[in-house]
Structure formats: structure tokens, C-alpha cells
Design a protein around this motif. Structure first.
Motif, PDB file in Angstrom:
ATOM      1  N   LEU A 166       0.804  -1.220   0.000  1.00 49.69           N
ATOM      2  CA  LEU A 166       0.000   0.000   0.000  1.00 49.69           C
ATOM      3  C   LEU A 166       0.838   1.272   0.000  1.00 49.69           C
ATOM      4  N   ASP A 167       2.152   1.135  -0.020  1.00 53.62           N
ATOM      5  CA  ASP A 167       3.006   2.318  -0.084  1.00 53.62           C
ATOM      6  C   ASP A 167       3.633   2.488  -1.463  1.00 53.62           C
ATOM      7  N   GLU A 168       3.110   1.780  -2.475  1.00 52.10           N
ATOM      8  CA  GLU A 168       3.607   1.945  -3.830  1.00 52.10           C
ATOM      9  C   GLU A 168       2.594   2.732  -4.656  1.00 52.10           C
ATOM     10  N   SER A 169       3.036   3.299  -5.754  1.00 54.39           N
ATOM     11  CA  SER A 169       2.176   4.096  -6.621  1.00 54.39           C
ATOM     12  C   SER A 169       1.221   3.186  -7.396  1.00 54.39           C
ATOM     13  N   VAL A 170      -0.073   3.509  -7.368  1.00 56.36           N
ATOM     14  CA  VAL A 170      -1.081   2.675  -8.018  1.00 56.36           C
ATOM     15  C   VAL A 170      -2.166   3.541  -8.664  1.00 56.36           C
ATOM     16  N   PHE A 171      -2.865   2.980  -9.642  1.00 50.50           N
ATOM     17  CA  PHE A 171      -4.116   3.532 -10.143  1.00 50.50           C
ATOM     18  C   PHE A 171      -5.244   2.909  -9.322  1.00 50.50           C
ATOM     19  N   ILE A 172      -6.249   3.696  -8.955  1.00 50.21           N
ATOM     20  CA  ILE A 172      -7.393   3.192  -8.204  1.00 50.21           C
ATOM     21  C   ILE A 172      -8.539   2.911  -9.165  1.00 50.21           C
ATOM     22  N   LEU A 173      -9.090   1.714  -9.080  1.00 54.34           N
ATOM     23  CA  LEU A 173     -10.249   1.320  -9.871  1.00 54.34           C
ATOM     24  C   LEU A 173     -11.444   1.142  -8.943  1.00 54.34           C
ATOM     25  N   LEU A 174     -12.611   1.612  -9.332  1.00 50.27           N
ATOM     26  CA  LEU A 174     -13.849   1.386  -8.596  1.00 50.27           C
ATOM     27  C   LEU A 174     -14.835   0.684  -9.513  1.00 50.27           C
TER      28      LEU A 174
END
Length: 348
Positions: free
Chosen positions: A72-80
Motif C-alpha cells: 500500500l506504499d507503492e504508486s497505483v491507479f485506483i479502480l472502482l
């Protein structure tokens, strides 16, 4: 492409109970699969009301399941996404996003530069739960199924009763200790604390019986606090002893409806867990109502296990039964009616 790691809030197939679960989408082919275990994720609350579904949970920043979780401390795209499909807590989704779906335009970090733990009231906290009594030791800060500490919202409780082996022992040295409390903020549940001590301890259990006999004239509702097979992670699970079955057995509930683990730990040879259970029976035929008269059974064994199976019923450390019946919601602490030493195999 790298795997997607969805966290799901879903209604149960047969009722309005809501659960949180950790799943992942493999790189190819496209599908959604349940994690091999739920290490690192702990559900805090859930609801379905007025056509609106919600759940809250904690997840360790470290990946609990390598190859199935993201840090959870890495760069991510959020999908909903949302869908109309109901399901079970132990399976993934059919991937029909027939309500809506969307994603962020850019990658982002979930963690701000400084992170604080926030209670439901919005104040910073590091407490797991409010102490149940002045003499009670503070609960461990360890999360339910991961060695990495996480914060859990503060929970106000009012003790209703306790039962321990041996009788009259101090909680911190009892072989097995169970306490149940009301939750002023939620009258639909009781809060349980279960713990025990022995260097080789695998599990402690609290049973609710109609007749003080394991699997006698009625099912026994059995709450288990157990160490994982491969490590010191501790989980809580809801099991039952079927009525008048031969040979006697302990089975995992068909689902864990009604039980939410709050905290757990294994430290210094002492195992403990806390959880809430709805007063209503979440699984009819496998659970008991918590507002009916029951005999309390306590037991402990050295066997470790998994969160999705029952016990082998080797109570090779201790077992005991209350002398009289109690109604958990009305309060009161029963006396020990019988207690046996190691190498016994059945309650009773």
C-alpha cells in the motif's frame, strides 16, 4: 501487465449480511479470484440499509499474500466498480460490472507523508479497545492475521460476565479465560475476549451448549481462537459441534456471518483474540442465539490449524464446563462445574 488487487464489499447470497474480502485479478486470463488466505485484511463493520451497501476494514501496508496483494506504499491507479451479483465470502467475482466502473486518471500514493490512526469519532488513537476492567491487561496491538501491527478503532464495551479455568484465577495467568461484554454503540452484538496460556498452545475455545455435553441434545456453538499452521498469526472463527453425532466432531460454519474479529495476538506463550458476534444466530442450525440460556464450555489444545476448517477435538491441554446455565445478554459469571487435565478428548 501486473495483477490487479481488488478489495470487495459484497452482500451474501442468501441474506442481507455484508462481508469484506481480499481478491485479485491475474494478468491473464481476466478473472477475479479469492486470495489464498485473507492475511492482512480485517473487517471492522458492514451494513446494507436503504439500498446502500457499505463496509470498513483495515489492510496491512505490507503485502500479506505475495503475488496476490500489492503493497500500500507503492504508486497505483485506483479502480472502482459495482455489480448486482451477490456471492460468498470464499469465492471471487464473476466480473460482471453491470452497475458502474471507473478509474483514476493518474497513479497516486495511498499514504500521505505522515499517517495517524483515527478513531470513528475522528480523534487520533493508538488503542485497540477500551479496557474491559481496571485489572484487565491492555490488548495486544497485533492485527488479526498478520505480524505487522495495525490500528483498530476504539470500541467502548461494558463487561457482562466471565468464565475461567481454574476458577478464581487472575486473568493474566488463567489457563483459559473468556469474557463477554455489551457494546453500547451497537445493541445487536456482544463483544468477546478469549485467551489462554501454554508455550505450545494451538487454540482456545468457548462453547455454548444446551446441556454441558459436547454435541448432545442440540448443537454447540463454538468460538475458536487458533494459531495458524505455519506461523504465529492468530485468527478467530465460528464453528459448531453437530447434535448427537457419532463420532463427535467440530465443523467450521458454512459461513462466518455474524462474527467479526477485532484483535488477536500470540506473545510469551499466551494466545488471545477478541471479536464481536451478533446476538441473532447468523447461521441457523449452526449458531446459537446469544440471548438464550446456555452452558459455557471452555477448552484448549496444542493443534494449530487454518481459518476455514474445524478442530480435530483433541483437548490435550484443558477442558471445563460451567456448573449452571447463563444468559449471556443478562450478565453473570458462572462457577466451574468440572475441569479436566491433559489428554482428554471430549467436552462434558
Amino acid at each position: 501487465r501486473t495483477p490487479l488487487i481488488p478489495k470487495i464489499c459484497q452482500r451474501n447470497t442468501g441474506n442481507n449480511n455484508v462481508f469484506a474480502k481480499d481478491t485479485f485479478n491475474p494478468q491473464s486470463p481476466r478473472s477475479n479470484n479469492i486470495d489464498s488466505n485473507q492475511n492482512g485484511l480485517v473487517m471492522i463493520s458492514s451494513s446494507f440499509s436503504g439500498g446502500r451497501i457499505s463496509c470498513s476494514f483495515t489492510r496491512t501496508i505490507e503485502a500479506g499474500n505475495a503475488g496476490q496483494d500489492r503493497r500500500l506504499d507503492e504508486s497505483v491507479f485506483i479502480l472502482l466498480a459495482a455489480g448486482s451479483e451477490r456471492g460468498g465470502a470464499t469465492v471471487g467475482l464473476s466480473m460482471r460490472h453491470d452497475v458502474t466502473r471507473g478509474s483514476t486518471a493518474a497513479a497516486l500514493s495511498l499514504l500521505p507523508p505522515e499517517v495517524s490512526s483515527v478513531s470513528p469519532e475522528g480523534t487520533a488513537t493508538t488503542d485497540m479497545i477500551a479496557p474491559s476492567s481496571p485489572a484487565a491487561p491492555p490488548p495486544s496491538s497485533a492485527p488479526s492475521m498478520s505480524p505487522t501491527p495495525t490500528a483498530t478503532p476504539t470500541l467502548e464495551i461494558q463487561s457482562l460476565g466471565s468464565f475461567a479455568i481454574p476458577s478464581g484465577c487472575e486473568r493474566s495467568v488463567c489457563t483459559v479465560y473468556a469474557q463477554w461484554s455489551s457494546v453500547p454503540s451497537d445493541s445487536s452484538v456482544l463483544f468477546f475476549e478469549l485467551e489462554g496460556s501454554a508455550m505450545s498452545l494451538g487454540w482456545v475455545a468457548m462453547g455454548l451448549s444446551a446441556d454441558r455435553v459436547m454435541g448432545g441434545n442440540g448443537i454447540d456453538d463454538v468460538f475458536v481462537c487458533q494459531r495458524d499452521t505455519g506461523n504465529n498469526d492468530v485468527f478467530a472463527k465460528d464453528t459448531f459441534n453437530p447434535q448427537n453425532q457419532s463420532p463427535r466432531s467440530n465443523n467450521i460454519d458454512s459461513n462466518q456471518n455474524g462474527l467479526v474479529m477485532i484483535s488477536s495476538s500470540f506473545s510469551g506463550g499466551r494466545i488471545s483474540c477478541s471479536f464481536t458476534r451478533t446476538i441473532e444466530a447468523g447461521n441457523p442450525g449452526q449458531d446459537r442465539q446469544l440471548n438464550e440460556s446456555v452452558f459455557i464450555l471452555l477448552a484448549a489444545g496444542s493443534e494449530r490449524g487454518a481459518a476455514n476448517v474445524g478442530l480435530t477435538l483433541r483437548h490435550d491441554l484443558i477442558r471445563g464446563a460451567a456448573a449452571g446455565a447463563v444468559v449471556l445478554t443478562e450478565g453473570g459469571s458462572p462457577e466451574v462445574g468440572c475441569a479436566d487435565n491433559p489428554l482428554v478428548r471430549v467436552h462434558g
